[in-house]
Design an enzyme around this catalytic site. Structure first.
Site, PDB file in Angstrom:
ATOM      1  N   HIS A 119      27.229  63.463  35.346  1.00 52.66           N
ATOM      2  CA  HIS A 119      28.124  62.847  34.367  1.00 52.66           C
ATOM      3  C   HIS A 119      29.571  63.390  34.444  1.00 52.66           C
ATOM      4  O   HIS A 119      30.527  62.633  34.363  1.00 52.66           O
ATOM      5  CB  HIS A 119      27.549  63.043  32.955  1.00 52.66           C
ATOM      6  CG  HIS A 119      27.921  61.957  31.998  1.00 52.66           C
ATOM      7  ND1 HIS A 119      27.055  61.483  31.036  1.00 52.66           N
ATOM      8  CD2 HIS A 119      29.067  61.254  31.837  1.00 52.66           C
ATOM      9  CE1 HIS A 119      27.654  60.525  30.340  1.00 52.66           C
ATOM     10  NE2 HIS A 119      28.876  60.376  30.800  1.00 52.66           N
TER      11      HIS A 119
ATOM     12  N   ASP B  93      24.010  50.408  32.301  1.00 55.83           N
ATOM     13  CA  ASP B  93      24.530  51.766  32.462  1.00 55.83           C
ATOM     14  C   ASP B  93      24.317  52.573  31.188  1.00 55.83           C
ATOM     15  O   ASP B  93      24.952  52.323  30.169  1.00 55.83           O
ATOM     16  CB  ASP B  93      26.033  51.726  32.773  1.00 55.83           C
ATOM     17  CG  ASP B  93      26.589  53.123  32.981  1.00 55.83           C
ATOM     18  OD1 ASP B  93      26.483  53.630  34.111  1.00 55.83           O
ATOM     19  OD2 ASP B  93      27.101  53.720  32.005  1.00 55.83           O
TER      20      ASP B  93
ATOM     21  N   LYS C  34      22.476  59.212  33.640  1.00 55.19           N
ATOM     22  CA  LYS C  34      23.304  60.348  34.068  1.00 55.19           C
ATOM     23  C   LYS C  34      22.775  61.648  33.480  1.00 55.19           C
ATOM     24  O   LYS C  34      22.233  61.657  32.373  1.00 55.19           O
ATOM     25  CB  LYS C  34      24.761  60.151  33.592  1.00 55.19           C
ATOM     26  CG  LYS C  34      25.293  58.730  33.768  1.00 55.19           C
ATOM     27  CD  LYS C  34      26.737  58.553  33.341  1.00 55.19           C
ATOM     28  CE  LYS C  34      27.134  57.092  33.338  1.00 55.19           C
ATOM     29  NZ  LYS C  34      26.859  56.385  32.075  1.00 55.19           N
TER      30      LYS C  34
ATOM     31  N   TYR D 142      23.928  59.536  25.740  1.00 58.90           N
ATOM     32  CA  TYR D 142      24.102  58.391  24.831  1.00 58.90           C
ATOM     33  C   TYR D 142      22.938  58.293  23.840  1.00 58.90           C
ATOM     34  O   TYR D 142      23.013  57.554  22.866  1.00 58.90           O
ATOM     35  CB  TYR D 142      24.217  57.059  25.595  1.00 58.90           C
ATOM     36  CG  TYR D 142      25.341  56.957  26.593  1.00 58.90           C
ATOM     37  CD1 TYR D 142      26.341  57.922  26.657  1.00 58.90           C
ATOM     38  CD2 TYR D 142      25.392  55.896  27.496  1.00 58.90           C
ATOM     39  CE1 TYR D 142      27.362  57.829  27.600  1.00 58.90           C
ATOM     40  CE2 TYR D 142      26.416  55.796  28.440  1.00 58.90           C
ATOM     41  CZ  TYR D 142      27.385  56.765  28.489  1.00 58.90           C
ATOM     42  OH  TYR D 142      28.381  56.661  29.419  1.00 58.90           O
TER      43      TYR D 142
HETATM   44  P1  NAD Z   1      34.900  49.390  27.001  1.00 53.94           P
HETATM   45  O1  NAD Z   1      36.225  49.526  27.631  1.00 53.94           O
HETATM   46  O2  NAD Z   1      33.819  48.654  27.690  1.00 53.94           O
HETATM   47  O3  NAD Z   1      35.192  48.778  25.566  1.00 53.94           O
HETATM   48  C1  NAD Z   1      34.167  48.418  24.681  1.00 53.94           C
HETATM   49  C2  NAD Z   1      34.808  47.971  23.373  1.00 53.94           C
HETATM   50  O4  NAD Z   1      35.769  46.968  23.627  1.00 53.94           O
HETATM   51  C3  NAD Z   1      33.798  47.341  22.429  1.00 53.94           C
HETATM   52  O5  NAD Z   1      33.221  48.319  21.618  1.00 53.94           O
HETATM   53  C4  NAD Z   1      34.670  46.379  21.627  1.00 53.94           C
HETATM   54  O6  NAD Z   1      35.336  47.048  20.605  1.00 53.94           O
HETATM   55  C5  NAD Z   1      35.688  45.944  22.643  1.00 53.94           C
HETATM   56  N1  NAD Z   1      35.339  44.695  23.345  1.00 53.94           N
HETATM   57  C6  NAD Z   1      34.237  44.406  24.073  1.00 53.94           C
HETATM   58  N2  NAD Z   1      34.309  43.174  24.591  1.00 53.94           N
HETATM   59  C7  NAD Z   1      35.474  42.649  24.170  1.00 53.94           C
HETATM   60  C8  NAD Z   1      36.102  41.410  24.366  1.00 53.94           C
HETATM   61  N3  NAD Z   1      35.545  40.470  25.117  1.00 53.94           N
HETATM   62  N4  NAD Z   1      37.308  41.211  23.785  1.00 53.94           N
HETATM   63  C9  NAD Z   1      37.888  42.172  23.040  1.00 53.94           C
HETATM   64  N5  NAD Z   1      37.336  43.371  22.824  1.00 53.94           N
HETATM   65  C10 NAD Z   1      36.139  43.610  23.373  1.00 53.94           C
HETATM   66  O7  NAD Z   1      34.475  50.888  26.606  1.00 53.94           O
HETATM   67  P2  NAD Z   1      33.263  51.854  26.880  1.00 53.94           P
HETATM   68  O8  NAD Z   1      32.055  51.464  26.149  1.00 53.94           O
HETATM   69  O9  NAD Z   1      33.804  53.213  26.629  1.00 53.94           O
HETATM   70  O10 NAD Z   1      33.028  51.765  28.462  1.00 53.94           O
HETATM   71  C11 NAD Z   1      32.080  50.915  29.052  1.00 53.94           C
HETATM   72  C12 NAD Z   1      30.880  51.687  29.542  1.00 53.94           C
HETATM   73  O11 NAD Z   1      31.272  52.678  30.479  1.00 53.94           O
HETATM   74  C13 NAD Z   1      30.173  52.506  28.464  1.00 53.94           C
HETATM   75  O12 NAD Z   1      29.407  51.718  27.598  1.00 53.94           O
HETATM   76  C14 NAD Z   1      29.390  53.459  29.294  1.00 53.94           C
HETATM   77  O13 NAD Z   1      28.228  52.838  29.814  1.00 53.94           O
HETATM   78  C15 NAD Z   1      30.384  53.779  30.393  1.00 53.94           C
HETATM   79  N6  NAD Z   1      31.161  55.018  30.133  1.00 53.94           N
HETATM   80  C16 NAD Z   1      31.005  56.064  30.964  1.00 53.94           C
HETATM   81  C17 NAD Z   1      31.705  57.232  30.766  1.00 53.94           C
HETATM   82  C18 NAD Z   1      31.530  58.370  31.720  1.00 53.94           C
HETATM   83  O14 NAD Z   1      32.013  59.468  31.438  1.00 53.94           O
HETATM   84  N7  NAD Z   1      30.877  58.178  32.831  1.00 53.94           N
HETATM   85  C19 NAD Z   1      32.597  57.345  29.694  1.00 53.94           C
HETATM   86  C20 NAD Z   1      32.757  56.260  28.845  1.00 53.94           C
HETATM   87  C21 NAD Z   1      32.040  55.108  29.077  1.00 53.94           C
END
Ligand code: NAD
Length: 273
Positions: free
Chosen positions: A109, A46, A76, A51
């Site tokens: 998005h 994704d 997106k 990004y």
């Molecule tokens: P996430 O909730 O996936 O958290 C990622 C963070 O959690 C990492 O940077 C790390 O600090 C921690 N983490 C990862 N694995 C872990 C583990 N096993 N144990 C403990 N901590 C851990 O946050 P995200 O990146 O914001 O969301 C996931 C994905 O969703 C994004 O990468 C993106 O692709 C998507 N996203 C989309 C939107 C949107 O508006 N559509 C917004 C935000 C994110």
């Protein structure tokens, strides 16, 4: 297993587990992360134009040696291109950066008021061209979805929203299920805060799993696609080990009850970018 798939409302299959790459820098960082995810067995990635890592994502996919048709790639269109009515141009730019001739899923998005309906029309054209196997939206609330459903020819296949135990949005979950719109969770790990919630740590102990695994499993048992992000190889693996245990109904309820309606991201009714 890691390759279990949901069938979208147009028949396209999408893995329940994907790999998110928000905030992973283009170049070596995103290359390493995506390569590690693919080696681990993830087959869904994704990304998004905003990004600024589509080039690295495309490169990692091409270098992996995995057949393109075995990978589910999402990107997106960003808000400025809705406002400028440049959805089809933005799509071309993303394909070029990703170095591919199609994406599996193309998403709007954010629901930019006064522009998202026109944008959906452009999305439908892209879908009909065959270069996006499915089209969908992100951060759409029920009224936004209703507005699209009232006029669309092609229904959104997916709605990607902020979804985690502090923000459950049960009405939206129910609405999307009824409409056969696949819900997909962003920031499923509450951007890392998942390890700081006692009730989740308790469940982790009980199941012999990590806090992250508990919450990702909770997504899956809700019928929600999940796309955790990590740059750390051991966490990339950890976040994929979700298919060898099951949460009880009571523990699902317990996680549901943590809902505070608390967002870490912007409010889809009121964002200013
Ligand atoms: P996430 O909730 O996936 O958290 C990622 C963070 O959690 C990492 O940077 C790390 O600090 C921690 N983490 C990862 N694995 C872990 C583990 N096993 N144990 C403990 N901590 C851990 O946050 P995200 O990146 O914001 O969301 C996931 C994905 O969703 C994004 O990468 C993106 O692709 C998507 N996203 C989309 C939107 C949107 O508006 N559509 C917004 C935000 C994110």
């Amino acid at each position: 297993n890691i390759n279990d798939k949901t069938i979208l409302n147009n028949g396209v299959k999408m893995p329940w587990l994907g790999f998110g790459v928000y905030l992973i820098e283009d170049g070596a960082a995103v290359n390493n992360a995506v390569r590690k995810a693919l080696e681990t067995g993830y087959r869904s990635i994704d990304t998004a134009a905003v990004y600024k890592n589509e080039i690295g994502v495309g490169k990692a996919i091409n270098e992996s040696g995995i057949a393109r048709e075995d990978i589910f790639l999402t990107t997106k269109v960003w808000n400025d291109n809705l406002r400028k009515k440049r959805v089809s141009e933005a799509f071309e730019e993303s394909l070029k950066k990703l170095n591919t001739d199609y994406v599996d899923l193309y998403l709007i998005h954010w629901p930019v008021n006064n522009f998202y309906l026109d944008a959906w029309n452009e999305m439908e054209k892209i879908y009909k061209s065959g270069r996006a196997k499915a089209i969908g939206v992100s951060n759409f609330m029920i009224p936004h979805l209703q507005n699209i459903l009232n006029v669309c020819e092609v229904k959104p296949a997916v709605n990607q929203i902020e979804f985690h135990p502090l923000l459950v949005q049960p009405e939206l979950l129910k609405f999307c299920k009824e409409q056969h719109i696949q819900l997909e969770a962003w920031s499923p790990l509450i951007q890392g805060q998942v390890t700081e919630i006692n009730a989740i740590s308790e469940l982790a102990k009980k199941y012999g799993k990590s806090a992250a695994q508990i919450v990702l499993r909770w997504n899956l048992q809700h019928g929600v696609v999940t796309i955790p992000k990590s740059s750390k190889p051991d966490r990339i693996v950890e976040n994929s080990e979700l298919f060898d245990f099951e949460l009880s109904n009571l523990d699902m309820e317990l996680l549901n009850s943590l809902n505070e309606g608390k967002r870490i991201g912007p409010d889809p009714y009121n964002f200013d970018f």
